[in-house]
Design a protein around this motif. Structure first.
Motif, mmCIF file in Angstrom:
data_model
loop_
_atom_site.group_PDB
_atom_site.id
_atom_site.type_symbol
_atom_site.label_atom_id
_atom_site.label_comp_id
_atom_site.label_asym_id
_atom_site.label_seq_id
_atom_site.Cartn_x
_atom_site.Cartn_y
_atom_site.Cartn_z
ATOM 1 N N GLN A 1 40.070 39.906 39.993
ATOM 2 C CA GLN A 1 38.939 39.191 40.606
ATOM 3 C C GLN A 1 37.907 40.214 41.068
ATOM 4 O O GLN A 1 38.240 41.169 41.752
ATOM 5 C CB GLN A 1 39.427 38.354 41.796
ATOM 6 C CG GLN A 1 38.379 37.430 42.367
ATOM 7 C CD GLN A 1 38.926 36.626 43.540
ATOM 8 O OE1 GLN A 1 39.250 37.179 44.590
ATOM 9 N NE2 GLN A 1 39.033 35.319 43.354
ATOM 10 N N LYS A 2 36.650 39.989 40.684
ATOM 11 C CA LYS A 2 35.580 40.926 41.019
ATOM 12 C C LYS A 2 35.319 40.964 42.513
ATOM 13 O O LYS A 2 35.426 39.956 43.198
ATOM 14 C CB LYS A 2 34.281 40.516 40.319
ATOM 15 C CG LYS A 2 34.049 41.209 39.001
ATOM 16 C CD LYS A 2 32.638 40.911 38.511
ATOM 17 C CE LYS A 2 32.342 41.646 37.218
ATOM 18 N NZ LYS A 2 32.395 43.077 37.330
ATOM 19 N N GLY A 3 34.950 42.143 42.970
ATOM 20 C CA GLY A 3 34.497 42.293 44.357
ATOM 21 C C GLY A 3 32.975 42.263 44.389
ATOM 22 O O GLY A 3 32.314 42.560 43.390
ATOM 23 N N TYR A 4 32.423 41.894 45.556
ATOM 24 C CA TYR A 4 30.962 41.777 45.658
ATOM 25 C C TYR A 4 30.452 42.372 46.968
ATOM 26 O O TYR A 4 31.110 42.315 48.008
ATOM 27 C CB TYR A 4 30.533 40.305 45.583
ATOM 28 C CG TYR A 4 30.609 39.734 44.198
ATOM 29 C CD1 TYR A 4 29.579 39.924 43.273
ATOM 30 C CD2 TYR A 4 31.727 39.013 43.792
ATOM 31 C CE1 TYR A 4 29.664 39.405 41.986
ATOM 32 C CE2 TYR A 4 31.814 38.494 42.509
ATOM 33 C CZ TYR A 4 30.777 38.690 41.616
ATOM 34 O OH TYR A 4 30.861 38.179 40.334
ATOM 35 N N PHE A 5 29.232 42.937 46.851
ATOM 36 C CA PHE A 5 28.475 43.395 48.013
ATOM 37 C C PHE A 5 27.310 42.429 48.230
ATOM 38 O O PHE A 5 26.733 41.922 47.261
ATOM 39 C CB PHE A 5 27.863 44.785 47.768
ATOM 40 C CG PHE A 5 28.854 45.884 47.554
ATOM 41 C CD1 PHE A 5 29.447 46.525 48.635
ATOM 42 C CD2 PHE A 5 29.176 46.307 46.275
ATOM 43 C CE1 PHE A 5 30.346 47.553 48.428
ATOM 44 C CE2 PHE A 5 30.073 47.337 46.059
ATOM 45 C CZ PHE A 5 30.661 47.965 47.140
ATOM 46 N N LEU A 6 26.965 42.213 49.489
ATOM 47 C CA LEU A 6 25.738 41.494 49.812
ATOM 48 C C LEU A 6 24.916 42.428 50.689
ATOM 49 O O LEU A 6 25.270 42.704 51.821
ATOM 50 C CB LEU A 6 26.029 40.188 50.554
ATOM 51 C CG LEU A 6 24.801 39.333 50.877
ATOM 52 C CD1 LEU A 6 24.076 38.889 49.603
ATOM 53 C CD2 LEU A 6 25.182 38.129 51.704
ATOM 54 N N ASN A 7 23.806 42.907 50.098
ATOM 55 C CA ASN A 7 22.958 43.900 50.793
ATOM 56 C C ASN A 7 23.797 45.074 51.308
ATOM 57 O O ASN A 7 23.730 45.459 52.475
ATOM 58 C CB ASN A 7 22.190 43.254 51.952
ATOM 59 C CG ASN A 7 21.253 42.170 51.469
ATOM 60 O OD1 ASN A 7 20.616 42.293 50.429
ATOM 61 N ND2 ASN A 7 21.169 41.075 52.211
ATOM 62 N N ASP A 8 24.627 45.640 50.424
ATOM 63 C CA ASP A 8 25.473 46.813 50.692
ATOM 64 C C ASP A 8 26.617 46.559 51.675
ATOM 65 O O ASP A 8 27.279 47.492 52.116
ATOM 66 C CB ASP A 8 24.635 48.011 51.184
ATOM 67 C CG ASP A 8 23.632 48.459 50.139
ATOM 68 O OD1 ASP A 8 23.970 48.400 48.942
ATOM 69 O OD2 ASP A 8 22.515 48.857 50.511
ATOM 70 N N LYS A 9 26.866 45.303 52.007
ATOM 71 C CA LYS A 9 28.017 44.961 52.853
ATOM 72 C C LYS A 9 29.041 44.255 51.969
ATOM 73 O O LYS A 9 28.690 43.355 51.213
ATOM 74 C CB LYS A 9 27.564 44.047 53.991
ATOM 75 C CG LYS A 9 28.707 43.605 54.884
ATOM 76 C CD LYS A 9 28.241 42.565 55.872
ATOM 77 C CE LYS A 9 29.428 41.997 56.628
ATOM 78 N NZ LYS A 9 29.060 40.869 57.476
ATOM 79 N N ILE A 10 30.319 44.666 52.095
ATOM 80 C CA ILE A 10 31.363 44.035 51.280
ATOM 81 C C ILE A 10 31.583 42.607 51.775
ATOM 82 O O ILE A 10 31.862 42.387 52.949
ATOM 83 C CB ILE A 10 32.686 44.811 51.373
ATOM 84 C CG1 ILE A 10 32.512 46.232 50.858
ATOM 85 C CG2 ILE A 10 33.783 44.103 50.602
ATOM 86 C CD1 ILE A 10 33.693 47.124 51.115
ATOM 87 N N ILE A 11 31.430 41.643 50.859
ATOM 88 C CA ILE A 11 31.717 40.259 51.237
ATOM 89 C C ILE A 11 32.985 39.753 50.542
ATOM 90 O O ILE A 11 33.545 38.742 50.939
ATOM 91 C CB ILE A 11 30.526 39.316 50.946
ATOM 92 C CG1 ILE A 11 30.166 39.320 49.466
ATOM 93 C CG2 ILE A 11 29.344 39.675 51.810
ATOM 94 C CD1 ILE A 11 29.200 38.208 49.086
ATOM 95 N N ARG A 12 33.440 40.492 49.492
ATOM 96 C CA ARG A 12 34.722 40.165 48.878
ATOM 97 C C ARG A 12 35.298 41.419 48.230
ATOM 98 O O ARG A 12 34.623 42.105 47.468
ATOM 99 C CB ARG A 12 34.570 39.063 47.812
ATOM 100 C CG ARG A 12 35.931 38.576 47.326
ATOM 101 C CD ARG A 12 35.822 37.349 46.456
ATOM 102 N NE ARG A 12 35.490 37.702 45.078
ATOM 103 C CZ ARG A 12 35.310 36.809 44.113
ATOM 104 N NH1 ARG A 12 35.384 35.517 44.362
ATOM 105 N NH2 ARG A 12 35.026 37.197 42.884
#
Length: 200
Positions: free
Chosen positions: A181-192
């Motif tokens: 499962q891919k990980g994601y950043f939102l504006n350089d903050k880890i959200i997953r």
């Protein structure tokens, strides 16, 4: 006769001494009364000054208390206003994102109808990719960025290891072999965090 004269003289002298004593006593009493009057006057002045001081301190205390009450009321109003603005911002931020996704929802519905009506795999495939790319672009425009994990060094701050398997080469030991499962950043903050398979 001489005794009589001497007696009168002694009595006169005694009366004179008694009179002098009475005058001295009266002077002492007068001075004492005057001293008491002066002390009473001084006590009155001190009491008046003390009353003025107490009144001044009472007024200062009342003024400080009024200032404190006003400040407490202002802070309470600020806190309530800030909480209300924050709630409105959260609601409007969610509304903004949903509005931007409505076009993609429309496209998804059209794509679903097309899939039901058409057996042309190539056209259907192109339609699905168009919807996917549109969704990806909207989310990227909102600051979403996918985490690149494959063949990267395992990092517990970014990755969540699901399992470990033997690495096919020595160079891949301790690295991410697969991404479940891919990980994601939102504006350089880890959200997953990315769920990954690690080589051992």
């Amino acid at each position: 006769m001489n005794n009589k004269e001497n007696e009168l003289k002694d009595n006169g002298h005694a009366d004179k001494e008694q009179n002098q004593q009475n005058i001295d006593d009266a002077a002492i009493n007068f001075n004492s009364d005057d001293s008491l009057a002066g002390t009473t006057h001084l006590n009155d002045e001190l009491a008046s000054e003390e009353d003025d001081r107490i009144q001044k301190l009472t007024e200062e205390l009342k003024e400080a208390n009024d200032k404190y009450l006003r400040l407490a009321a202002e802070f309470d109003n600020y806190r309530k206003r800030n909480a209300k603005e924050r709630n409105e911002l959260i609601k409007s931020a969610g509304e903004d994102v949903i509005k931007s996704l409505l076009d993609i929802l429309d496209d998804s519905e059209r794509a679903a109808q097309q899939l039901e009506l058409s057996d042309d795999i190539k056209t259907n495939k192109e339609g699905v990719f168009l919807v996917f790319n549109k969704l990806k672009n909207v989310l990227q425009g909102r600051g979403l960025k996918a985490m690149e994990s494959k063949e990267q060094e395992f990092n517990p701050e970014l990755h969540e290891a699901i399992t470990e398997i033997p690495a096919p080469t020595e160079a891949l030991q301790g690295k991410v072999l697969d991404e479940v499962q891919k990980g994601y950043f939102l504006n350089d903050k880890i959200i997953r965090h990315a769920k990954v398979v690690v080589g051992k």
